[in-house]
Design an enzyme around this catalytic site. Structure first.
Site, PDB file in Angstrom:
ATOM      1  N   ALA A   1       0.801  -1.228   0.000  1.00 36.56           N
ATOM      2  CA  ALA A   1       0.000   0.000   0.000  1.00 36.56           C
ATOM      3  C   ALA A   1       0.834   1.278   0.000  1.00 36.56           C
ATOM      4  O   ALA A   1       0.416   2.297  -0.547  1.00 36.56           O
ATOM      5  CB  ALA A   1      -0.927   0.002   1.208  1.00 36.56           C
TER       6      ALA A   1
ATOM      7  N   PHE B   1      -6.030   0.943   3.335  1.00 35.80           N
ATOM      8  CA  PHE B   1      -7.269   0.522   3.991  1.00 35.80           C
ATOM      9  C   PHE B   1      -7.026  -0.263   5.272  1.00 35.80           C
ATOM     10  O   PHE B   1      -7.883  -0.360   6.122  1.00 35.80           O
ATOM     11  CB  PHE B   1      -8.097  -0.331   3.020  1.00 35.80           C
ATOM     12  CG  PHE B   1      -8.561   0.427   1.820  1.00 35.80           C
ATOM     13  CD1 PHE B   1      -9.561   1.380   1.944  1.00 35.80           C
ATOM     14  CD2 PHE B   1      -8.006   0.214   0.576  1.00 35.80           C
ATOM     15  CE1 PHE B   1     -10.008   2.097   0.840  1.00 35.80           C
ATOM     16  CE2 PHE B   1      -8.445   0.930  -0.532  1.00 35.80           C
ATOM     17  CZ  PHE B   1      -9.444   1.870  -0.395  1.00 35.80           C
TER      18      PHE B   1
ATOM     19  N   ASP C   1      -5.210  -1.453  -7.045  1.00 34.22           N
ATOM     20  CA  ASP C   1      -5.592  -0.205  -7.700  1.00 34.22           C
ATOM     21  C   ASP C   1      -5.223  -0.114  -9.173  1.00 34.22           C
ATOM     22  O   ASP C   1      -5.572   0.845  -9.847  1.00 34.22           O
ATOM     23  CB  ASP C   1      -4.972   0.981  -6.952  1.00 34.22           C
ATOM     24  CG  ASP C   1      -3.471   0.791  -6.712  1.00 34.22           C
ATOM     25  OD1 ASP C   1      -2.756   0.379  -7.655  1.00 34.22           O
ATOM     26  OD2 ASP C   1      -3.011   1.046  -5.581  1.00 34.22           O
TER      27      ASP C   1
ATOM     28  N   HIS D   1      -3.856  -9.804  -4.480  1.00 30.54           N
ATOM     29  CA  HIS D   1      -5.161  -9.506  -3.873  1.00 30.54           C
ATOM     30  C   HIS D   1      -6.180  -9.087  -4.923  1.00 30.54           C
ATOM     31  O   HIS D   1      -7.213  -8.506  -4.589  1.00 30.54           O
ATOM     32  CB  HIS D   1      -5.020  -8.420  -2.807  1.00 30.54           C
ATOM     33  CG  HIS D   1      -4.182  -8.848  -1.630  1.00 30.54           C
ATOM     34  ND1 HIS D   1      -3.701  -7.982  -0.684  1.00 30.54           N
ATOM     35  CD2 HIS D   1      -3.731 -10.072  -1.252  1.00 30.54           C
ATOM     36  CE1 HIS D   1      -2.988  -8.641   0.226  1.00 30.54           C
ATOM     37  NE2 HIS D   1      -2.990  -9.910  -0.102  1.00 30.54           N
TER      38      HIS D   1
ATOM     39  N   CYS E   1     -18.734 -17.639 -14.249  1.00 28.21           N
ATOM     40  CA  CYS E   1     -18.166 -17.858 -15.588  1.00 28.21           C
ATOM     41  C   CYS E   1     -16.976 -16.952 -15.875  1.00 28.21           C
ATOM     42  O   CYS E   1     -16.390 -17.019 -16.954  1.00 28.21           O
ATOM     43  CB  CYS E   1     -19.238 -17.698 -16.671  1.00 28.21           C
ATOM     44  SG  CYS E   1     -19.653 -15.983 -17.023  1.00 28.21           S
TER      45      CYS E   1
ATOM     46  N   CYS F   1     -24.602 -11.539 -13.630  1.00 30.34           N
ATOM     47  CA  CYS F   1     -23.957 -11.759 -14.920  1.00 30.34           C
ATOM     48  C   CYS F   1     -24.996 -11.849 -16.035  1.00 30.34           C
ATOM     49  O   CYS F   1     -25.957 -12.619 -15.935  1.00 30.34           O
ATOM     50  CB  CYS F   1     -23.140 -13.050 -14.860  1.00 30.34           C
ATOM     51  SG  CYS F   1     -22.318 -13.460 -16.409  1.00 30.34           S
TER      52      CYS F   1
ATOM     53  N   CYS G   1     -24.610 -15.637 -17.592  1.00 26.33           N
ATOM     54  CA  CYS G   1     -24.993 -16.882 -16.903  1.00 26.33           C
ATOM     55  C   CYS G   1     -25.835 -16.647 -15.655  1.00 26.33           C
ATOM     56  O   CYS G   1     -26.279 -17.606 -15.028  1.00 26.33           O
ATOM     57  CB  CYS G   1     -23.739 -17.691 -16.539  1.00 26.33           C
ATOM     58  SG  CYS G   1     -22.878 -17.088 -15.065  1.00 26.33           S
TER      59      CYS G   1
ATOM     60  N   SER H   1       5.523  -1.977   1.852  1.00 28.25           N
ATOM     61  CA  SER H   1       4.723  -2.984   2.543  1.00 28.25           C
ATOM     62  C   SER H   1       5.241  -3.140   3.965  1.00 28.25           C
ATOM     63  O   SER H   1       6.443  -3.165   4.188  1.00 28.25           O
ATOM     64  CB  SER H   1       4.805  -4.336   1.827  1.00 28.25           C
ATOM     65  OG  SER H   1       4.170  -5.343   2.610  1.00 28.25           O
TER      66      SER H   1
ATOM     67  N   ILE I   1       8.615   6.566  -0.776  1.00 27.95           N
ATOM     68  CA  ILE I   1       8.921   5.611  -1.831  1.00 27.95           C
ATOM     69  C   ILE I   1       9.330   6.327  -3.123  1.00 27.95           C
ATOM     70  O   ILE I   1      10.322   5.963  -3.763  1.00 27.95           O
ATOM     71  CB  ILE I   1       7.682   4.729  -2.144  1.00 27.95           C
ATOM     72  CG1 ILE I   1       7.047   4.182  -0.874  1.00 27.95           C
ATOM     73  CG2 ILE I   1       8.022   3.646  -3.160  1.00 27.95           C
ATOM     74  CD1 ILE I   1       7.793   3.149  -0.181  1.00 27.95           C
TER      75      ILE I   1
HETATM   76 ZN   LIG Z   1     -21.351 -15.421 -15.591  1.00 23.10          ZN
END
Ligand SMILES: [Zn+2]
Length: 262
Positions: free
Chosen positions: A37, A48, A117, A134, A145, A167, A170, A208, A251
């Site tokens: 993050a 989060f 993200d 994640h 599907c 969906c 399906c 991290s 960073i």
């Molecule tokens: Zn589906």
């Protein structure tokens, strides 16, 4: 970014920790960059899981709860649409650009990320070179599907009828392409992350806290396998003692200076 900028070095000599990281990167044949993050908070994406973060104030809707009731699915989607402005407005920052430059040069083969993200892809790294542990919150998939759906279209439909998306192909449940609490880790991504970790001679952990397992096991695995380990994080981590280089800075500032990108 122009190629000239990408190649240039800051005129001032690097400070000791950054110079040590630059030396490690220069000597490495195959780098794996692992991001959490911290690289994205500099793009305005909140962490989060941090104290006071969204997930510590709201009870997370775990995977079983999502499956269990329409009310839980609606609440889950309501939260997702509420945070949409944050995700849509976020742009890659200097840290993302530095990582992308390492991939472009062939120094790093891939990025393993805990982030959802999509900012590594937005910085120009190909989908096939980003291993998402994640998942990804910037689109959705049918749980049955695997059909892909875009968030904006789902939001329009949700605002019209208030019901959780189904969906069109399906009839299955549609959920953001993230890995929820209680949902199995993505097997293919985990296997690939392990293979890449074992093939690397330098593992660079970025932004991290290295406490969320199983993802956080990768830096330890790299080190046990004989690779160098560099940790770039604003705060200390429990793996600092075994790392070859520790950089406790912003960073973007750190990676930007080491790689030579603005
Ligand atoms: Zn589906």
């Amino acid at each position: 970014m122009t190629p000239e900028n990408g190649m240039s070095r800051a005129a001032a000599p690097l400070e000791d920790d950054l110079a040590a990281l630059a030396d490690l990167v220069a000597a490495a044949r195959r780098v794996v960059v692992f991001t959490g993050a911290g690289i994205s908070t500099e793009s305005g994406i909140p962490d989060f899981r941090s104290p006071g973060g969204l997930w510590t104030r709201q009870v997370p809707i775990d995977f079983d709860s999502f499956l269990a009731s329409e009310a839980n699915r609606q609440e889950s989607w309501r939260r997702r649409f509420e945070s949409d402005a944050i995700f849509r407005g976020a742009r890659p920052n200097r840290g993302h650009r530095a990582v992308a430059e390492l991939v472009r040069r062939g120094k790093a083969q891939c990025v393993i990320t805990q982030n959802i993200d999509g900012l590594h892809q937005a910085s120009g790294i190909g989908d096939d070179q980003v291993i998402e542990l994640h998942g990804n919150s910037t689109y959705a998939r049918c749980l049955d599907c695997d059909a892909r759906y875009e968030i904006e279209a789902l939001r329009v439909a949700f605002e019209a009828d208030g019901r959780s998306p189904r969906c069109g192909r399906c009839g299955g449940l549609v959920k953001t392409a993230t890995i929820s609490f209680g949902q199995a880790m993505p097997e293919a991504a985990m296997r690939r992350a392990e293979t890449e970790t074992l093939a690397a001679d330098l593992f660079v952990a970025v932004g991290s806290s290295l406490v969320v397992f199983p993802a956080a096991g990768f830096p330890a695995l790299a080190k046990q396998n004989g690779a160098g380990l560099a940790i770039v994080n604003r705060d200390p981590t429990h793996l600092d003692a075994v790392a070859d280089v520790v950089v406790n800075r912003s960073i973007g500032e750190a990676l930007g200076a080491v790689v030579g990108v603005e």
